[in-house]
Design an enzyme around this catalytic site. Structure first.
Site, mmCIF file in Angstrom:
data_model
loop_
_atom_site.group_PDB
_atom_site.id
_atom_site.type_symbol
_atom_site.label_atom_id
_atom_site.label_comp_id
_atom_site.label_asym_id
_atom_site.label_seq_id
_atom_site.Cartn_x
_atom_site.Cartn_y
_atom_site.Cartn_z
ATOM 1 N N GLY A 249 28.081 35.331 46.142
ATOM 2 C CA GLY A 249 28.729 35.198 44.845
ATOM 3 C C GLY A 249 28.273 36.156 43.770
ATOM 4 N N PRO A 292 24.960 37.504 50.200
ATOM 5 C CA PRO A 292 25.744 38.443 49.404
ATOM 6 C C PRO A 292 26.719 39.234 50.275
ATOM 7 C CG PRO A 292 23.539 39.316 49.779
ATOM 8 C CD PRO A 292 23.567 37.946 50.393
ATOM 9 N N GLY A 293 27.958 39.326 49.833
ATOM 10 C CA GLY A 293 28.935 40.188 50.484
ATOM 11 C C GLY A 293 29.247 41.327 49.532
ATOM 12 N N ARG A 294 29.969 40.964 48.477
ATOM 13 C CA ARG A 294 30.396 41.939 47.478
ATOM 14 C C ARG A 294 29.243 42.799 46.952
ATOM 15 N NH1 ARG A 294 34.849 40.948 44.571
ATOM 16 N NH2 ARG A 294 34.710 38.767 45.180
ATOM 17 N N ARG A 330 43.425 43.301 46.044
ATOM 18 C CA ARG A 330 42.728 42.505 45.025
ATOM 19 C C ARG A 330 43.418 42.489 43.659
ATOM 20 N NH1 ARG A 330 38.240 43.301 43.168
ATOM 21 N NH2 ARG A 330 37.557 41.151 43.116
ATOM 22 N N CYS A 361 57.933 48.327 48.318
ATOM 23 C CA CYS A 361 59.134 47.822 47.673
ATOM 24 C C CYS A 361 58.840 46.449 47.094
ATOM 25 C CB CYS A 361 60.271 47.764 48.670
ATOM 26 S SG CYS A 361 61.003 49.371 48.889
ATOM 27 N N GLU A 362 58.044 46.450 46.051
ATOM 28 C CA GLU A 362 57.627 45.235 45.356
ATOM 29 C C GLU A 362 57.305 45.670 43.939
ATOM 30 O OE1 GLU A 362 56.865 42.033 46.459
ATOM 31 O OE2 GLU A 362 57.125 42.319 48.627
ATOM 32 N N TYR A 390 36.302 43.323 50.311
ATOM 33 C CA TYR A 390 37.638 42.728 50.293
ATOM 34 C C TYR A 390 38.697 43.810 50.038
ATOM 35 C CZ TYR A 390 34.342 38.956 49.767
ATOM 36 O OH TYR A 390 33.252 38.136 49.958
HETATM 37 C C1 LIG Z 1 32.741 34.818 51.020
HETATM 38 C C2 LIG Z 1 31.455 34.121 51.241
HETATM 39 C C3 LIG Z 1 30.262 34.703 50.824
HETATM 40 C C4 LIG Z 1 30.163 36.016 50.099
HETATM 41 O O1 LIG Z 1 30.681 35.997 48.833
HETATM 42 P P1 LIG Z 1 30.454 37.267 47.878
HETATM 43 O O2 LIG Z 1 31.094 36.878 46.620
HETATM 44 O O3 LIG Z 1 31.136 38.431 48.521
HETATM 45 O O4 LIG Z 1 29.005 37.477 47.741
HETATM 46 C C5 LIG Z 1 29.085 34.018 51.101
HETATM 47 N N1 LIG Z 1 29.090 32.830 51.747
HETATM 48 C C6 LIG Z 1 30.238 32.245 52.164
HETATM 49 C C7 LIG Z 1 30.177 30.956 52.873
HETATM 50 C C8 LIG Z 1 31.455 32.864 51.919
HETATM 51 O O5 LIG Z 1 32.581 32.267 52.319
#
Ligand SMILES: *Cc1c(COP(=O)(O)O)cnc(C)c1O
Length: 447
Positions: A249, A292-294, A330, A361-362, A390
């Site tokens: 998050g 962390p992903g983002r 996004r 075409c949107e 994403y």
């Molecule tokens: C998507 C997700 C994340 C990563 O979220 P970010 O906002 O990209 O850090 C972590 N844990 C779970 C379970 C998720 O579904």
């Protein structure tokens, strides 16, 4: 027109008016590989991972950084993070498959499922990974599958919904009373109780409250509730935890007016709370996990695109580019903001305010509204920033436009294509034409 210091944070800078990422001229990449093109900066992925890993590890002895695969599941990105020693958070069997292919061992993979099928549970069991459930009804199903296949019971975690979430858009808030994820307070004790009765012995507890959060107080509120719930579980059931997982998050500054969230402050908050709670509850030293992903993948990729059209319809300027919501969804899906800059910095006084639009075409195919550009011509290149999370992973072939290529850059290494641009032939993949509709010679041979 975007602040130079802010660009520097993302390893971007103008040299002789040309935008560079690391030591690489982006115009050169666009010319070599064509557009639209995702450019992945290996150095920045490593840097983000090391930063967050070091900040947490300097403050706590047992830390696991689970990279959220869904943000960017390119195999080379996974390989880089595997080399760095990351753990992973997978949300599907497909992601488990990709991480295994990328060399992650079972003990570094956790699957946080939602609406699991038995097949997915079985796949997780066969791969011997940690399992994070978010429905009480799934415990018995999991236990039964283990029994059927004579498999060892996995490390089991539950996703707690702390009733409070946050995120950059409603769709990205993943906790709260009306949200599908997780288990609420009154049911959490029940979940662990059932799990214990079923014979599970190794536990984790998890929460993930949302995505794109830049405000530490949101994490604090959820954290208080999470530990209040864990306290009641511990008092009621005499349970200890292998790990406590606080989810992902962490937001990133998408606008040049925004500042990054302080990872140090976030770590201080999490760890002081964790240490206090573990001490007073006698929980020993469980692993601290975050997902962390983002934070890791987003700023490390930019999307390069070429201007096809500059059009003034008398009311409004449009800059038509060769990327749209098929390439990066996004902005359309969440109203997200991505800075869009020209690869060529001109010192011209004339400027236009325009909407940057794709080729679909949107009419909703808008990647940036009311953006200011100084001199710009058709066939110039633009960079859409912070597109690594994403971005490609949500892209599609809508309007039958093959998906874009991805190129990896790194200081000291030659650029290398890590995903080929899809071709028209790929549009035919997996389609089956009934015999009675076939053209003589087959569709693929028909000119
Ligand atoms: C998507 C997700 C994340 C990563 O979220 P970010 O906002 O990209 O850090 C972590 N844990 C779970 C379970 C998720 O579904």
């Amino acid at each position: 027109m975007v602040n130079d210091n802010w660009l520097k944070l993302k390893d971007l800078e103008y040299r002789n008016q040309q935008l560079y990422c690391g030591d690489q001229s982006l115009t050169e990449l666009a010319q070599t590989y064509g557009t639209p093109l995702y450019v992945v900066n290996e150095d920045l992925i490593r840097k983000r991972y090391r930063t967050i890993h070091n900040i947490f590890s300097n403050r706590y002895s047992k830390v696991r950084i689970h990279y959220a695969v869904k943000s960017n599941s390119n195999l080379s990105v996974l390989r880089i993070l595997e080399e760095e020693g990351a753990y992973v958070d997978a949300v599907s069997s497909g992601e488990v498959f990709l991480t295994k292919k990328s060399g992650f061992t079972s003990d570094r993979i956790m699957q946080t499922g939602n609406n699991w099928t038995d097949e997915e549970m079985q796949y997780a069991l066969d791969n011997n990974i940690m399992i994070n459930l978010d429905a009480i009804s799934h415990i018995h199903r999991l236990k039964k599958l283990c029994g059927n296949s004579n498999q060892q019971l996995p490390i089991l975690s539950f996703r707690i919904n702390p009733e409070f979430g946050d995120g950059h858009h409603d769709h990205c808030i993943t906790a709260g009373k009306t949200i599908k994820f997780g288990i609420f307070e009154p049911q959490v004790i029940e979940a662990f109780k059932i799990a214990k009765e079923c014979g599970f012995t190794q536990f984790g507890a998890h929460m993930h409250i949302g995505s794109g959060i830049l405000n530490i107080t949101s994490f604090k509120k959820a954290l208080d509730k999470y530990f209040q719930i864990i306290r009641s579980v511990v008092e009621e059931l005499d349970i200890t935890f292998e790990f406590l997982d606080f989810g992902g998050g962490i937001g990133i500054p998408y606008r040049d007016s925004e500042n990054p969230l302080s990872i140090e402050k976030y770590a201080d908050l999490l760890i002081s709370k964790l240490q206090y709670e573990c001490e007073t509850m006698n929980l020993g030293t469980p692993y601290l996990a975050i997902e962390p992903g983002r934070y890791i993948s987003s700023e490390a990729s930019i999307l390069l695109s070429q201007v096809n059209t500059i059009k003034n319809n008398g009311f409004r300027h449009f800059i038509g580019i060769d990327a749209g919501f098929n390439t990066l969804i996004r902005p359309v899906l969440y109203g997200s903001y991505h800075e869009i800059v020209s690869l060529l910095k001109t010192e011209s006084d004339e400027s236009i305010i325009a909407d940057v639009v794709g080729q679909l075409c949107e009419s909703g195919d808008v990647l940036g509204k009311d953006r200011k550009f100084s001199h710009l011509e058709e066939r110039d290149y633009l960079a859409i920033l912070d597109a690594g999370a994403y971005g490609f992973s949500m892209s599609s072939t809508y309007n039958s436009r093959p998906r874009s290529a991805e190129v990896l850059i790194s200081r000291g290494h030659a650029n290398i294509l890590i995903r080929e641009r899809e071709s028209f032939d790929d549009l035919l993949l997996h389609q089956i034409i009934p015999d009675r509709l076939k053209i003589a010679g087959g569709v693929e041979n028909h000119d």
